[in-house]
Design a protein around this motif. Structure first.
Motif, short mmCIF file in Angstrom:
data_model
loop_
_atom_site.label_atom_id
_atom_site.label_comp_id
_atom_site.label_asym_id
_atom_site.label_seq_id
_atom_site.Cartn_x
_atom_site.Cartn_y
_atom_site.Cartn_z
N MET A 1 0.83 -1.20 0.00
CA MET A 1 0.00 0.00 0.00
C MET A 1 0.87 1.25 0.00
O MET A 1 0.56 2.24 -0.66
N GLU A 2 1.98 1.22 0.74
CA GLU A 2 2.87 2.38 0.81
C GLU A 2 3.37 2.79 -0.56
O GLU A 2 3.59 3.98 -0.84
N LEU A 3 3.57 1.82 -1.45
CA LEU A 3 4.11 2.09 -2.77
C LEU A 3 3.18 2.98 -3.60
O LEU A 3 3.62 3.66 -4.53
N PHE A 4 1.88 2.97 -3.28
CA PHE A 4 0.91 3.69 -4.10
C PHE A 4 0.49 5.04 -3.51
O PHE A 4 -0.31 5.75 -4.13
N ARG A 5 1.00 5.40 -2.34
CA ARG A 5 0.52 6.62 -1.67
C ARG A 5 0.77 7.87 -2.50
O ARG A 5 -0.06 8.79 -2.51
N ASP A 6 1.90 7.96 -3.16
CA ASP A 6 2.26 9.17 -3.89
C ASP A 6 1.82 9.16 -5.34
O ASP A 6 2.09 10.10 -6.09
N LEU A 7 1.16 8.09 -5.77
CA LEU A 7 0.70 8.01 -7.16
C LEU A 7 -0.71 8.56 -7.28
O LEU A 7 -1.51 8.47 -6.34
N PRO A 8 -1.05 9.16 -8.43
CA PRO A 8 -2.41 9.65 -8.63
C PRO A 8 -3.43 8.52 -8.47
O PRO A 8 -3.20 7.40 -8.92
N LYS A 9 -4.55 8.84 -7.84
CA LYS A 9 -5.60 7.84 -7.60
C LYS A 9 -6.08 7.21 -8.90
O LYS A 9 -6.31 6.00 -8.97
N GLU A 10 -6.23 8.04 -9.95
CA GLU A 10 -6.72 7.52 -11.23
C GLU A 10 -5.74 6.51 -11.82
O GLU A 10 -6.15 5.50 -12.41
N LEU A 11 -4.43 6.77 -11.67
CA LEU A 11 -3.42 5.85 -12.21
C LEU A 11 -3.49 4.50 -11.48
O LEU A 11 -3.43 3.45 -12.11
N VAL A 12 -3.62 4.56 -10.18
CA VAL A 12 -3.66 3.33 -9.38
C VAL A 12 -4.88 2.50 -9.74
O VAL A 12 -4.80 1.29 -10.00
N GLU A 13 -6.06 3.17 -9.78
CA GLU A 13 -7.30 2.42 -9.99
C GLU A 13 -7.54 2.05 -11.44
O GLU A 13 -8.04 0.96 -11.72
N GLU A 14 -7.19 2.93 -12.37
CA GLU A 14 -7.52 2.71 -13.76
C GLU A 14 -6.47 1.90 -14.52
O GLU A 14 -6.81 1.17 -15.46
N GLU A 15 -5.21 2.04 -14.14
CA GLU A 15 -4.15 1.40 -14.93
C GLU A 15 -3.41 0.28 -14.20
O GLU A 15 -2.92 -0.64 -14.84
N ILE A 16 -3.30 0.36 -12.89
CA ILE A 16 -2.52 -0.65 -12.16
C ILE A 16 -3.42 -1.75 -11.62
O ILE A 16 -3.27 -2.93 -11.98
N LEU A 17 -4.38 -1.37 -10.77
CA LEU A 17 -5.21 -2.40 -10.13
C LEU A 17 -6.10 -3.13 -11.12
O LEU A 17 -6.44 -4.30 -10.91
N THR A 18 -6.50 -2.49 -12.20
CA THR A 18 -7.36 -3.16 -13.18
C THR A 18 -6.62 -4.26 -13.95
O THR A 18 -7.25 -5.04 -14.65
N ARG A 19 -5.29 -4.32 -13.80
CA ARG A 19 -4.51 -5.33 -14.51
C ARG A 19 -4.03 -6.47 -13.59
O ARG A 19 -3.37 -7.39 -14.05
N VAL A 20 -4.36 -6.37 -12.31
CA VAL A 20 -3.96 -7.41 -11.36
C VAL A 20 -4.97 -8.55 -11.41
O VAL A 20 -6.19 -8.30 -11.37
N PRO A 21 -4.52 -9.82 -11.50
CA PRO A 21 -5.47 -10.94 -11.54
C PRO A 21 -6.44 -10.92 -10.37
O PRO A 21 -6.10 -10.49 -9.26
N ALA A 22 -7.66 -11.39 -10.62
CA ALA A 22 -8.76 -11.24 -9.66
C ALA A 22 -8.47 -11.89 -8.31
O ALA A 22 -8.80 -11.32 -7.26
#
Length: 394
Positions: A1-22
């Motif tokens: 979680m710490e790795l994502f604190r400084d990243l834009p919310k849209e980047l985390v949710e739209e580009e990173i987490l949407t590509r992680v296996p379910a």
């Protein structure tokens, strides 16, 4: 979680987490409330994740104990192995016994959801095994034992259930309206559907077998039939070839990596068995022509005669197929009637058969079947906006 604190919310949710296996996201949901709400309550995120994330393919088997179990098939060793894992938990909230498991009769998979009928076909549940979300319902007042059921979706991923009994008895259940309605004239003239549970879902449409006449109207032939939940009509998908003057001993359909269809064809009274795979099927192209490529040509033992209720999974890269079926012993009668075995056959391109025998038992109303399951975060519309959850380790 710490790795994502400084990243834009849209980047985390739209580009990173949407590509992680379910299955990995299920564990991440416990790290913070924001992600838990995202994974369990955001339909838009679930749709984006379904489009972008790498898919995981898990095997499931239904047993004569009316349960669903994950399976592990190892094709890398000198001798293939088949392992059945601990059953998945699906609690029956309508049972008079607290915590009782739901007795599953038949299973149909679509888009990460399982449509499970009760053994007596009096109730149904659509269930997401990954999230634990369920939706329970009953057949319409026209409900008849022996009906076929299939789950699919139309435009904007609106989920529906097709119920069919004979060539003119079709109903559709819509999740959005929570109601059944009769649909007419869905089949091409002169064609009827096969009422075995040999059907699969691909890109929201259901594929199953049908029977009709050739152009001369003199010869019975078989074809795959595609039911499109958007148009609520059936179209024929011709098989790679037809048997002359006869129907196939076995004709089964499966799905390869959620992209292509596969059919297993065995000619009557022979040991010749072929596996064919289609081109990739695009859900946005309703008029796409399906073409076939033969990937396996097997010469099985004459004693290994498959049946129409057989089911199979294909590993196209390793050119191996796993077949499940019930072997019936009609000669050795017991007091309760015919006995049967749950049989698993693993066959490679050398036609060598590895057999897994689950033992002889009295015949039950539940046929053994294997299927591919693709874990998903997909969510269902619930009647009255209510959602129920049970969880277990997938």
């Amino acid at each position: 979680m710490e790795l994502f604190r400084d990243l834009p919310k849209e980047l985390v949710e739209e580009e990173i987490l949407t590509r992680v296996p379910a299955t990995y996201l299920k564990g991440l949901g416990s790290t913070c409330k924001l992600w838990n709400r995202l994974f369990n309550g955001d339909r838009r995120f679930a749709r984006n994740h379904s489009d972008k994330a790498a898919k995981q393919f898990l095997g499931l088997i239904s047993t004569r104990a009316f349960r669903i179990c994950p399976i592990i098939v190892d094709l890398d060793g000198k001798v293939p192995t088949f392992e059945v894992k601990t059953e998945l938990s699906l609690v029956d909230p309508h049972s008079k016994y607290p915590g009782a498991q739901f007795n599953v009769g038949a299973i149909f998979h679509c888009d990460g959801l399982l449509l499970c009928t009760s053994v007596d076909e009096s109730r149904f549940v659509v269930w997401n095994p990954l999230t634990g979300e369920t939706r329970w319902f009953q057949p319409s007042c026209r409900g008849t034992r022996g009906r076929g059921f299939a789950l699919g979706y139309g435009e904007n991923k609106t989920y529906k259930i097709l119920s069919y009994y004979n060539e003119k008895d079709f109903e559709v259940y819509e999740f959005s309206s929570d109601s059944w309605r009769v649909v007419d004239d869905i089949m091409p003239p002169g064609w009827t559907l096969d009422y075995s549970d040999a059907s699969v879902s691909l890109k929201g449409s259901t594929y199953l077998f049908g029977y009709g006449k050739d152009e001369s109207k003199t010869q019975s032939i078989e074809s795959l039939v595609k039911f499109d939940f958007s148009t609520e009509k059936c179209v024929l998908v011709p098989l790679p070839y037809q048997c002359k003057d006869r129907l196939f001993q076995a004709a089964c359909v499966s799905v390869v990596k959620d992209e292509k269809l596969s059919v297993l064809l065995q000619i009557e009274d022979t040991s010749k068995t072929e596996i064919w795979v289609s081109n990739k099927v695009d859900e946005t192209e309703t008029t796409q022509v399906v073409s076939w490529n033969k990937v396996l040509s097997l010469d099985l033992s004459p004693d290994l005669q498959l049946c129409e209720d057989a089911k199979f999974l294909l590993d196209e890269e390793k050119k191996a197929v796993v077949i499940s079926m019930n072997w019936m012993d009609y000669e050795d009668q017991v007091a309760a009637g015919t006995r049967s075995k749950e049989m698993i056959y693993i066959v490679g391109e050398d036609s060598e058969v590895t057999q897994v025998d689950f033992g002889m038992e009295r015949t039950s109303p539940c046929l053994v079947g294997i299927l591919n399951y693709v874990p998903s975060l997909v969510q269902m519309e619930q009647a009255g906006g209510k959602r129920k959850r049970w969880t277990f380790d997938m």
